[in-house]
Design an enzyme around this catalytic site. Structure first.
Site, PDB file in Angstrom:
ATOM      1  N   VAL A  39       0.840  -1.197   0.000  1.00 30.14           N
ATOM      2  CA  VAL A  39       0.000   0.000   0.000  1.00 30.14           C
ATOM      3  C   VAL A  39       0.878   1.252   0.000  1.00 30.14           C
ATOM      4  CG1 VAL A  39      -1.755   1.309   1.271  1.00 30.14           C
ATOM      5  CG2 VAL A  39      -1.917  -1.190   1.147  1.00 30.14           C
ATOM      6  N   CYS A  40       1.992   1.194   0.713  1.00 32.18           N
ATOM      7  CA  CYS A  40       2.863   2.371   0.869  1.00 32.18           C
ATOM      8  C   CYS A  40       3.265   3.017  -0.462  1.00 32.18           C
ATOM      9  CB  CYS A  40       4.094   2.022   1.699  1.00 32.18           C
ATOM     10  SG  CYS A  40       3.705   1.430   3.362  1.00 32.18           S
TER      11      CYS A  40
END
Length: 187
Positions: A46-47
């Site tokens: 997700v980062c």
């Protein structure tokens, strides 16, 4: 304890920005709006989508006078390696702060002590170093840079227009509210 309306604590960290290693302290934030964009770790899932989204909005953030500081408990060396190996991360022009000791992350009360990782959190800081907005999400929920821009514009508007507040979903140019006894019960 809420960190809203509190001053950021002193810090000194190494960062990777525009192909160089630099030192960043709280003094670098003085007189400018800042976003501290904490994320759990480099080389994850997700980062990079979030950091890429912020990179896509970075020019607009700069026009608003906002500096962005991405922060994780990785080192600045790891940030460079990620920047060199990921097309998404290579778009980033803002500082990527390394916080391997977790001191900066703890300053923002944002450390998952059992894992040694930062929570996924955003802090909007005004030019006086006062935290004006905080967003924290679970690890699997990504943030939206468009909404971050909206919140920054609202914070800047409220800062320059004492006595006015921005209602839900407020966007630049829309009506604000002036809280008063006459307004109670009429919204």
């Amino acid at each position: 304890m809420s960190l809203i309306n509190t001053k950021i604590k002193p810090f000194k960290n190494q960062a990777f920005k525009n192909g160089e290693f630099i030192e960043i302290t709280e003094k670098d934030t003085e007189g400018r709006w800042s976003v501290f964009f904490f994320y759990p770790a480099d080389f994850t899932f997700v980062c990079p989508t979030e950091l890429g989204d912020v990179a896509d909005h970075y020019e607009e953030l700069q026009k608003l006078g906002v500096d962005v500081y991405a922060v994780s408990t990785d080192t600045h060396f790891t940030h460079k390696a990620w920047h060199s190996s990921s097309e998404t991360i290579a778009k980033i022009k803002y500082a990527m702060i390394g916080d391997p000791t977790g001191a900066l992350t703890r300053n923002f009360d944002n450390m998952r002590e059992d894992e040694g990782l930062a929570d996924r959190a955003t802090f909007v800081v005004d030019p006086q170093g006062i935290i004006q907005a905080i967003e924290v999400t679970a690890e699997g929920i990504g943030r939206d840079a468009s909404d971050l821009l909206r919140k920054i514009k609202a914070a800047q508007y409220v800062a320059s227009h004492p006595g006015e507040v921005c209602p839900a979903k407020w966007k630049e140019g829309e009506a604000t509210l002036a809280p008063s006894l006459d307004l109670v019960g009429k919204i």
